[in-house]
Design a protein around this motif. Sequence first.
Motif, PDB file in Angstrom:
ATOM      1  N   TRP A  67      -6.259   8.903  14.095  1.00  0.00           N
ATOM      2  CA  TRP A  67      -6.032   8.583  13.248  1.00  0.00           C
ATOM      3  C   TRP A  67      -6.051   9.777  12.110  1.00  0.00           C
ATOM      4  CZ3 TRP A  67      -6.263   2.998  12.146  1.00  0.00           C
ATOM      5  CH2 TRP A  67      -6.522   2.081  12.864  1.00  0.00           C
ATOM      6  N   LEU A  68      -5.247   9.648  11.199  1.00  0.00           N
ATOM      7  CA  LEU A  68      -4.926  10.120   9.706  1.00  0.00           C
ATOM      8  C   LEU A  68      -5.508   9.133   8.402  1.00  0.00           C
ATOM      9  CD1 LEU A  68      -0.946  11.826  10.747  1.00  0.00           C
ATOM     10  CD2 LEU A  68      -3.619  12.645  11.493  1.00  0.00           C
ATOM     11  N   PRO A  69      -5.585  10.022   7.252  1.00  0.00           N
ATOM     12  CA  PRO A  69      -5.918   9.431   6.441  1.00  0.00           C
ATOM     13  C   PRO A  69      -4.693   8.704   5.879  1.00  0.00           C
ATOM     14  CG  PRO A  69      -6.878  11.550   5.907  1.00  0.00           C
ATOM     15  CD  PRO A  69      -5.960  11.828   7.664  1.00  0.00           C
ATOM     16  N   PRO A  70      -4.752   7.456   6.062  1.00  0.00           N
ATOM     17  CA  PRO A  70      -4.037   6.328   5.664  1.00  0.00           C
ATOM     18  C   PRO A  70      -2.651   6.454   4.218  1.00  0.00           C
ATOM     19  CG  PRO A  70      -6.060   5.389   4.645  1.00  0.00           C
ATOM     20  CD  PRO A  70      -6.713   6.899   5.287  1.00  0.00           C
ATOM     21  N   VAL A  71      -3.708   7.764   3.485  1.00  0.00           N
ATOM     22  CA  VAL A  71      -2.538   8.123   1.711  1.00  0.00           C
ATOM     23  C   VAL A  71      -2.303   9.614   2.309  1.00  0.00           C
ATOM     24  CG1 VAL A  71      -2.498   8.288  -0.510  1.00  0.00           C
ATOM     25  CG2 VAL A  71      -3.449   5.994   0.868  1.00  0.00           C
ATOM     26  N   GLU A  72      -1.492   9.639   2.353  1.00  0.00           N
ATOM     27  CA  GLU A  72      -1.459  11.376   1.927  1.00  0.00           C
ATOM     28  C   GLU A  72      -1.733  11.929   0.796  1.00  0.00           C
ATOM     29  OE1 GLU A  72       2.020  13.471   3.312  1.00  0.00           O
ATOM     30  OE2 GLU A  72       3.145  11.202   4.023  1.00  0.00           O
ATOM     31  N   PRO A  73      -2.508  12.708   0.641  1.00  0.00           N
ATOM     32  CA  PRO A  73      -3.272  12.482  -0.524  1.00  0.00           C
ATOM     33  C   PRO A  73      -2.629  13.175  -1.973  1.00  0.00           C
ATOM     34  CG  PRO A  73      -4.590  14.105   0.675  1.00  0.00           C
ATOM     35  CD  PRO A  73      -3.017  13.047   1.471  1.00  0.00           C
ATOM     36  N   ARG A  74      -2.799  13.360  -3.144  1.00  0.00           N
ATOM     37  CA  ARG A  74      -2.669  13.376  -4.764  1.00  0.00           C
ATOM     38  C   ARG A  74      -3.821  14.529  -5.004  1.00  0.00           C
ATOM     39  NH1 ARG A  74       1.437  13.926  -7.575  1.00  0.00           N
ATOM     40  NH2 ARG A  74      -0.064  13.220  -9.506  1.00  0.00           N
ATOM     41  N   THR A  75      -4.071  13.322  -6.457  1.00  0.00           N
ATOM     42  CA  THR A  75      -5.679  13.873  -6.943  1.00  0.00           C
ATOM     43  C   THR A  75      -6.155  12.921  -6.365  1.00  0.00           C
ATOM     44  OG1 THR A  75      -4.091  14.795  -9.267  1.00  0.00           O
ATOM     45  CG2 THR A  75      -6.408  14.115  -9.306  1.00  0.00           C
ATOM     46  N   ILE A  76      -7.040  13.397  -6.272  1.00  0.00           N
ATOM     47  CA  ILE A  76      -8.751  13.095  -5.219  1.00  0.00           C
ATOM     48  C   ILE A  76     -10.348  12.699  -6.603  1.00  0.00           C
ATOM     49  CG2 ILE A  76     -10.205  12.691  -3.731  1.00  0.00           C
ATOM     50  CD1 ILE A  76      -8.031  14.076  -1.885  1.00  0.00           C
ATOM     51  N   PHE A  77     -10.340  11.571  -7.258  1.00  0.00           N
ATOM     52  CA  PHE A  77     -11.476  11.467  -8.546  1.00  0.00           C
ATOM     53  C   PHE A  77     -12.793  10.405  -7.630  1.00  0.00           C
ATOM     54  CE2 PHE A  77      -7.255  10.622  -9.968  1.00  0.00           C
ATOM     55  CZ  PHE A  77      -7.575  11.156 -11.363  1.00  0.00           C
ATOM     56  N   ALA A  78     -13.629  11.399  -7.748  1.00  0.00           N
ATOM     57  CA  ALA A  78     -14.378  11.049  -6.855  1.00  0.00           C
ATOM     58  C   ALA A  78     -15.451  10.836  -8.420  1.00  0.00           C
ATOM     59  CB  ALA A  78     -15.392  11.803  -6.634  1.00  0.00           C
TER      60      ALA A  78
END
Length: 256
Positions: free
Chosen positions: A40-51
Motif C-alpha cells: 500500500w502506498l499513500p493514496p495521494v501523491e503528496p504536495r504540501t502537508i499541513f498539520a
Amino acid sequence: MKRARIAYDGAIHAATAVPGDDTRLQLADGRVLHENEVIWLPPVEPRTIFALGLNYADHAKELAFKAPEEPLAFLKGPNTLIGHRAHTVRPAGVAFMHYECELVVVIGKTARDVPRERAYEVVAGYTVANDYAIRDYLENYYRPNLRVKSRDTCTPIGPWLVDRDDVPDPMNLTLRTTVNGRVTQGGSTRDMIFDIPALIAWFSSFMTLEAGDMILTGTPEGLADTQPGDEVVTEIEGIGRLVSTIAAEQPSKEPA
C-alpha cells in the motif's frame, strides 16, 4: 468511491475498493487482489502537508493547554508518509512515542480566498492519518519541531481516498485507535475547534492551495506510548481502517 495507490507485480497501480469489502481491491484491468497481496502506498501523491496542533478541546485539556484562538498549523515533509500495513520506526532511546488518529482533508483544485460557505467545493476527498509524535523532542506544543513531526515513516496514511460526495457529514465522524486490539483513543470530528470550512478558509486566505495538498485536522484525547511490535489501528467511520506496526530502529550501516 474509495481509491488507493498500490505497488504490485513490479508496478504502481490505481485501485478501488471492492464494494462492501475493504479487504479487496480491483485494478483498472479488472484483477481483484486481497489487501495482503499488495504494498500500500499513500493514496495521494503528496504536495504540501499541513498539520494542526491542539484542534480538539479535549486534547488541549489533556495536555493542560488553553484551546487556541486561531489554528495552530505547521508543515510536514513528504518523507514522513507511508502506506497502510507499513512499519513506523521508533527511534532508539526515546521515552514516549504516541499515535494520533486524524481525519485528512485532500484538496482537489487550485484555491485562493475561499469563503467558508464554499469550502467543500475545493475538497477532493478524505483519508486517515496516524501522525506519530516523538514526545521527547517536543519543545513547544504550539509549534512542534521537525524531530517531533517530520521523521521518516512516522505518518502512515490511507488506506483509501474517499470521494468528497461519499462523506455527507465529515464533521460528524467517529474516530478510534486501538493498540494490539485494545481501544485507547476515541472521539468525533464534531469536537474539532476549527472545522473543515474554517481551516480551508483560513489557509487559503494567505496562500494558494493546490490539488493534492493535505490538511491533517488534529487528534482527540487518549494518547499512549507505543513500543516495537505494537500494532496500531487508527479508524475513522466511513473513511477507513489504517494499520501500522511499530518497528525498532536498526543500527545504521557504515557507508560503502
